[in-house]
Design an enzyme around this catalytic site. Structure first.
Site, short mmCIF file in Angstrom:
data_model
loop_
_atom_site.label_atom_id
_atom_site.label_comp_id
_atom_site.label_asym_id
_atom_site.label_seq_id
_atom_site.Cartn_x
_atom_site.Cartn_y
_atom_site.Cartn_z
N LYS A 1 57.14 7.29 95.85
CA LYS A 1 56.58 7.16 94.47
C LYS A 1 55.24 6.91 94.37
CE LYS A 1 58.91 6.33 90.49
NZ LYS A 1 60.33 6.93 90.42
N1 GLU Z 1 60.31 9.90 88.07
C1 GLU Z 1 61.88 10.21 87.93
C2 GLU Z 1 62.69 9.15 88.54
O1 GLU Z 1 62.42 8.00 88.80
C3 GLU Z 1 61.88 11.60 88.41
C4 GLU Z 1 61.35 11.91 90.05
C5 GLU Z 1 61.45 13.29 90.23
O2 GLU Z 1 61.78 14.37 89.56
O3 GLU Z 1 60.78 13.69 91.50
O4 GLU Z 1 63.64 9.52 89.18
#
Ligand code: GLU
Length: 424
Positions: free
Chosen positions: A113
């Protein structure tokens, strides 16, 4: 057996919460001590400063992070959050959850993240572009289609992903769409990605209501958070015949027992930017919305909104965690005893987003693009499989549904790490 020697780097309520979830799951499946700590703690993190020239000629330095929690099962995957309250501990917790989520639904990814401490609403379009490009420039040596693949999260969107992809591609000297997912369709984005998280949330809600023999056209829904995920969930549930009785954003909410016209709410937001003063019902606070009597409650905003203060007061039949980490450990304890509520845990509930990100990445790598129907059909197939696996695990070990989902996700990551062995 040695214990991890870990600093206070990630120390925060939300990181402790993710660690507590991990410990409970590890205990529940008797995960060997020798594999625990290296499965639990993030593999690596980057902290960067991001100077941006402002409209008035001054320079503001922002701080950004990327935490790569697990890179043992594939490139790490996860969104980038732009929010004024971002902390490195929060980003680390969100990266952990990405690891369990990808593993649970069977994607060949680890978890990561990113985040920048910024209120994107305070930036002009060109300031936002500079910040986004600068962030990617700083990350160029740490991300890549086979290393770490960012995506949108709270406060970021397609346009930002497009800028980031362009910055990376310019650096490597050729178009590299697979470095980022959630891009505009014109830049190699996937059909269905924008709505994927909400569509997945709505699909799982429909499935659980079917299991409970509750007709979806009799269901009432309250949604906390009306960004990409909350609004797409509302649209999909409305299409399934459910009645959306409350929605909210950070400026407050709207309640209407007769049902809110979601199209009208979206049109209002397009122009007003926030829900405040939308005349589709009575004003309601975010706190009161969570305690509304409804069939389905969908927290679709930030972490830690269902707490020991309100968990006993929830009046929903289904709690669908569209947000990551909306329920604290203390609230979980209360909810585990409430047989009247079916919990759809975050790592399952909102996995539609990263599943379609995976499809986008596959399409980019193969240069072969799918139709929206193909994307959605494959998405629903993967969600069915994950739901069945979670429910089978729940029945087999008499776990809560969260524990069932986490033990599956964590167990698979630990197994891969153990199989790869320690180096040297
Ligand atoms: N931010 C989204 C999540 O928390 C998507 C992450 C992604 O598609 O890599 O799952």
């Amino acid at each position: 057996m040695s214990k991890a020697i870990i600093s206070s780097l990630y120390d925060s309520d939300v990181f402790k919460m993710a660690c507590r979830q991990f410990d409970q799951a590890a205990d529940a499946i008797s995960l060997p001590e020798a594999i625990r700590d290296r499965t639990k703690y993030p593999r690596r993190c980057m902290a960067v400063t991001l100077p941006v020239r402002r409209k008035d000629g001054s320079v503001t330095v922002f701080e950004g992070y990327r935490v790569q929690h697990n890179v043992s099962t594939g490139p790490s995957k996860g969104g980038i959050r732009f929010h004024q309250d971002v902390t490195i501990g929060e980003v680390a917790a969100l990266a952990m959850w990405m690891s369990w989520k990808c593993s649970l639904v069977g994607l060949p990814y680890g978890g990561a993240k990113g985040g920048v401490i910024v209120d994107p609403k305070q930036l002009s379009e060109s300031e936002l572009e500079h910040l986004s490009r600068r962030y990617m420039q700083e990350m160029v040596n740490f991300v890549g289609p086979h290393m770490d693949v960012p995506a949108p999260d709270v406060g970021t969107n397609e346009k930002i992903m497009g800028w980031m992809m362009d910055t990376y591609s310019t650096h490597v000297g050729h178009l590299s769409p697979a470095v980022v997912t959630g891009k505009p369709i014109a830049l190699g984005g996937s059909q269905g990605r924008r709505e994927a998280t909400g569509a997945g949330v709505a699909y799982l809600i429909k499935k659980y209501l079917e299991d409970m023999k509750v007709p979806i056209n009799k269901a009432t829904v309250a949604i906390q958070g009306f960004g990409n995920v909350g609004s797409e969930t509302a649209i999909a549930l409305e299409n399934f015949g459910a009645k959306i009785i409350a929605i909210s954003d950070y400026t407050g909410g709207i309640h209407n027992a007769k049902g809110i016209n979601i199209k009208k709410a979206l049109a209002y937001i397009q122009y007003a930017k926030v829900l405040k003063d939308f005349d589709g019902g009575q004003p309601i606070s975010n706190e009161d919305l969570l305690e509304l009597k409804c069939t389905v409650l969908v927290p679709a905003a930030l972490e830690r909104v269902i707490t020991d203060k309100n968990a006993a007061k929830l009046k929903c039949r289904v709690l669908a965690e569209a947000a990551n980490g909306p329920t604290t450990n203390a609230a979980d304890k209360i909810l585990e005893k409430r047989d009247d509520i079916e919990l759809i845990p975050d790592v399952l509930c909102n996995s539609g987003g990263v599943i379609v990100s995976y499809f986008e990445w596959l399409q980019n790598l193969s240069n072969f693009y799918w139709t929206r129907d193909e994307v959605l059909e494959k998405l629903y197939g993967m969600l069915d499989k994950a739901k069945d696996a979670v429910d089978a695990q729940k029945r087999k070990f008499k776990f809560s549904r969260r524990l069932a989902a986490l033990t599956l996700g964590i167990g698979r990551v630990a197994e891969a790490k153990a199989a790869r062995g320690l180096f040297p």
